[in-house]
Design an enzyme around this catalytic site. Structure first.
Site, short mmCIF file in Angstrom:
data_model
loop_
_atom_site.label_atom_id
_atom_site.label_comp_id
_atom_site.label_asym_id
_atom_site.label_seq_id
_atom_site.Cartn_x
_atom_site.Cartn_y
_atom_site.Cartn_z
N LYS A 22 91.80 28.20 16.29
CA LYS A 22 91.74 28.91 15.00
C LYS A 22 92.10 27.95 13.86
CE LYS A 22 95.45 31.44 13.66
NZ LYS A 22 96.02 31.13 12.34
N ASN A 23 93.16 27.17 14.06
CA ASN A 23 93.68 26.35 12.96
C ASN A 23 92.92 25.05 12.73
OD1 ASN A 23 95.46 28.38 12.54
ND2 ASN A 23 97.27 27.30 13.31
N ARG A 92 95.96 33.43 4.71
CA ARG A 92 96.45 32.48 3.72
C ARG A 92 95.65 31.18 3.70
NH1 ARG A 92 99.37 36.15 4.17
NH2 ARG A 92 99.27 35.93 6.39
N CYS A 116 103.91 36.18 3.36
CA CYS A 116 103.67 36.94 4.60
C CYS A 116 105.03 37.08 5.29
CB CYS A 116 102.67 36.22 5.49
SG CYS A 116 103.36 34.72 6.20
N ARG A 121 105.07 31.16 1.59
CA ARG A 121 103.79 30.43 1.69
C ARG A 121 103.32 29.89 0.32
NH1 ARG A 121 101.81 31.88 6.77
NH2 ARG A 121 100.84 29.85 6.83
N LYS A 161 106.16 16.67 0.48
CA LYS A 161 106.67 17.29 1.73
C LYS A 161 105.50 17.36 2.70
CE LYS A 161 108.63 21.68 3.32
NZ LYS A 161 108.98 23.04 2.96
N VAL A 164 100.60 20.96 6.35
CA VAL A 164 99.30 20.97 7.03
C VAL A 164 98.20 21.37 6.04
CG1 VAL A 164 97.94 22.15 8.82
CG2 VAL A 164 100.31 21.45 9.30
N ASP A 305 104.69 27.26 15.76
CA ASP A 305 103.84 28.36 16.24
C ASP A 305 104.11 28.72 17.70
OD1 ASP A 305 100.88 27.44 14.32
OD2 ASP A 305 102.78 28.36 13.78
N ILE A 327 110.69 24.73 9.88
CA ILE A 327 109.44 24.73 9.09
C ILE A 327 109.37 25.93 8.14
CG2 ILE A 327 106.91 24.74 9.20
CD1 ILE A 327 107.95 22.21 10.44
N ARG A 397 94.44 38.52 15.01
CA ARG A 397 94.10 37.47 14.04
C ARG A 397 93.92 36.12 14.74
NH1 ARG A 397 98.21 36.62 9.65
NH2 ARG A 397 96.82 34.85 9.47
C1 EPZ Z 1 99.63 25.82 9.00
O1 EPZ Z 1 100.09 26.65 7.95
C2 EPZ Z 1 99.21 26.76 10.12
N1 EPZ Z 1 98.14 27.63 9.65
C3 EPZ Z 1 100.41 27.60 10.55
O2 EPZ Z 1 99.99 28.41 11.65
C4 EPZ Z 1 101.51 26.65 11.03
O3 EPZ Z 1 102.65 27.42 11.39
C5 EPZ Z 1 101.87 25.67 9.90
O4 EPZ Z 1 100.67 24.96 9.49
C6 EPZ Z 1 102.90 24.65 10.34
O5 EPZ Z 1 102.44 23.94 11.44
C7 EPZ Z 1 96.86 27.15 9.67
O6 EPZ Z 1 96.61 26.02 10.04
C8 EPZ Z 1 95.80 28.10 9.22
P1 EPZ Z 1 102.40 24.08 5.93
P2 EPZ Z 1 100.37 26.00 6.48
O7 EPZ Z 1 101.71 23.90 4.63
O8 EPZ Z 1 99.35 24.99 6.19
C9 EPZ Z 1 105.97 24.87 2.91
C10 EPZ Z 1 99.64 30.38 12.85
O9 EPZ Z 1 100.48 31.07 13.44
N2 EPZ Z 1 104.97 24.59 1.87
O10 EPZ Z 1 102.50 22.92 6.87
O11 EPZ Z 1 100.56 27.12 5.53
C11 EPZ Z 1 105.66 26.14 3.68
O12 EPZ Z 1 106.17 27.28 3.01
C12 EPZ Z 1 99.97 29.84 11.47
O13 EPZ Z 1 98.53 30.02 13.31
C13 EPZ Z 1 105.39 24.49 0.54
O14 EPZ Z 1 106.58 24.62 0.25
O15 EPZ Z 1 101.78 25.29 6.74
C14 EPZ Z 1 106.33 25.90 5.00
O16 EPZ Z 1 107.71 26.21 4.87
C15 EPZ Z 1 101.29 30.38 10.94
N3 EPZ Z 1 104.47 24.25 -0.42
C16 EPZ Z 1 106.17 24.39 5.21
O17 EPZ Z 1 105.90 23.84 3.90
C17 EPZ Z 1 103.13 24.09 -0.14
O18 EPZ Z 1 102.34 23.85 -1.07
C18 EPZ Z 1 105.02 24.02 6.12
O19 EPZ Z 1 103.86 24.66 5.64
C19 EPZ Z 1 102.72 24.20 1.21
C20 EPZ Z 1 103.66 24.45 2.19
#
Ligand code: EPZ
Length: 417
Positions: A22-23, A92, A116, A121, A161, A164, A305, A327, A397
């Protein structure tokens, strides 16, 4: 609302074939917006988030056909730049269309994802980095109004920071920027590697120049592309934990074991017996489950995850374990539900202290987010009696044919309307 009924305990036995990721699929689908040639995608999982992303692309003008599980995507006539809240609010990853729309048109209006269950997020890292590429934006009524008056101009960007989504958005946007972009402090999840491989196949010019650093030389056209998305490593990890939690014996196929080396090593430490081959993992769950302390971190660390899932297994360990969630700020929603099943888990900030030696009792439960929901299924599978799990739309989902795959290996699980 649909619910799941699980009759336990069951020792899962047999073969599970893992679906596409999915991701990895979500950013790759967003990236197809860059191309005005046909893109053929295979191995996309049949899950709600993919359906939502497909609908989002269609709302932007993409022409999408499905022919025997192969998705044919044509963005030749795609010309809309508005991604609406009603499609982005439930998924998201909708924010990932921002980068390609700006790269292609220099203008976009995309709904903010909104929070969420697991956290707020935010997308500040995405926006901060895009502004370095020359993007101007303002946030009005829950939308990002963004435009690049002189087009996207390549430059050096260091993410404040590891993120992903921000890494994915910027990689996609930079492929069409003028000149060269160097992105550093990137996330390096396997799904990002898959996105990079897809973009290279599409004719873009990207190369990793250091562990978390990628160089992107802007192009202005792409070629017709055929691509098969990687396997879902979180689904694979979930079924490994399912075998360990139910003292089961599973062969997990369609995987690349080295991609989930960290998870395999953790499960071996906890006591599962694991043997790997080229594209499969054989696991035998043991009665004696050892406690461990672990923390979630960006790849190649232990994935957030899988945190809810491994917590269920550690409830059955012989001593106390501690899990640190580094995270997301609120990813312990499953704890209350597991405690209702008899677990003894306390929370101290971003640490969960799991007492161990839990004898779960069947209960009626509430799913709160995608990965928490599947952890409740794992707990129910290893518990004597009938458990009911409500709000399983969360599960739908991200897990393709969950009940079917589990039933095939002996689980007594059915969906109730
Ligand atoms: C991706 O979410 C995945 N989703 C998430 O999987 C996964 O948990 C996450 O990466 C971490 O590995 C998809 O790939 C669709 P991040 P993402 O940006 O991109 C903060 C699932 O269960 N942050 O790496 O949203 C954020 O709040 C989902 O499949 C900011 O502060 O994760 C978090 O605390 C859940 N500002 C941390 O960084 C930003 O602009 C990591 O978020 C972006 C993120």
């Amino acid at each position: 609302m649909q619910k799941l009924e699980v009759l336990g305990p069951n020792k899962l036995r047999g073969i599970i074939d893992v679906s596409g990721s999915k991701n990895a699929s979500l950013p790759i689908l967003a990236a197809t917006l860059l191309s005005n040639k046909k893109v053929y995608l295979k191995n996309l999982p049949k899950v709600k988030d993919i359906e939502t992303m497909i609908n989002l692309l269609k709302s932007l003008g993409s022409k999408i056909q499905i022919n025997k599980k192969k998705f044919i995507i044509n963005n030749y006539y795609q010309n809309k730049k508005f991604a609406s809240y009603n499609l982005v609010k439930t998924m998201r990853a909708g924010i990932l269309v921002l980068g390609p729309l700006l790269a292609k048109f220099g203008i976009a209006k995309v709904s903010l994802p909104g929070g969420c269950a697991i956290g707020s997020r935010p997308v500040d890292i995405h926006l901060e980095a895009l502004s370095k590429l020359g993007v101007k934006y303002e946030i009005k009524q829950g939308y990002v109004h963004a435009y690049a008056p002189r087009g996207l101009i390549g430059c050096k960007i260091k993410f404040s920071k590891i993120s992903v989504g921000a890494t994915e958005n910027l990689i996609i946007a930079s492929t069409f920027a003028k000149g060269t972009t160097i992105l550093s402090n990137c996330a390096i999840e396997p799904e990002i590697e898959d996105l990079v491989n897809f973009l290279i196949k599409m004719g873009c010019n990207l190369s990793w120049i250091a562990k978390r650093k990628i160089k992107i030389i802007g192009v202005n056209q792409t070629r017709e592309t055929n691509y098969s998305v990687m396997f879902d490593r979180i689904e694979a990890g979930t079924y490994l934990v399912a075998a360990a939690t139910t003292e089961g014996k599973l062969k997990i196929r369609n995987v690349i074991p080295k991609v989930i080396k960290t998870e395999i090593d953790v499960l071996k430490k906890i006591g599962a017996q694991i043997k790997t081959k080229k594209n499969e993992i054989n696991i035998i769950g043991k009665k004696n489950i050892k406690n461990i302390n672990l923390k979630t971190s960006p790849y190649p660390g232990f994935p957030t995850d899988l945190q809810a899932q491994i917590m269920v297994l550690l409830c059955k360990a012989n001593k106390k374990s501690i899990i640190k969630e580094d995270i997301f700020e609120n990813r312990f929603m499953h704890v209350a539900e597991l405690n209702r099943m008899g677990a003894k888990i306390s929370i101290d900030g971003n640490k969960a202290i799991i007492e161990g030696n839990t004898k779960f009792a069947a209960a009626e439960l509430m799913a709160t987010d995608l990965r928490a929901s599947v952890s409740l299924v794992l707990a129910a599978l290893s518990t004597k009696g009938k458990s009911i799990i409500n709000r399983i739309y969360h599960l739908d989902r991200g897990y393709e044919n969950l009940e079917k795959k589990l039933k095939k290996v002996g689980a007594k699980i059915k969906r109730l309307n």
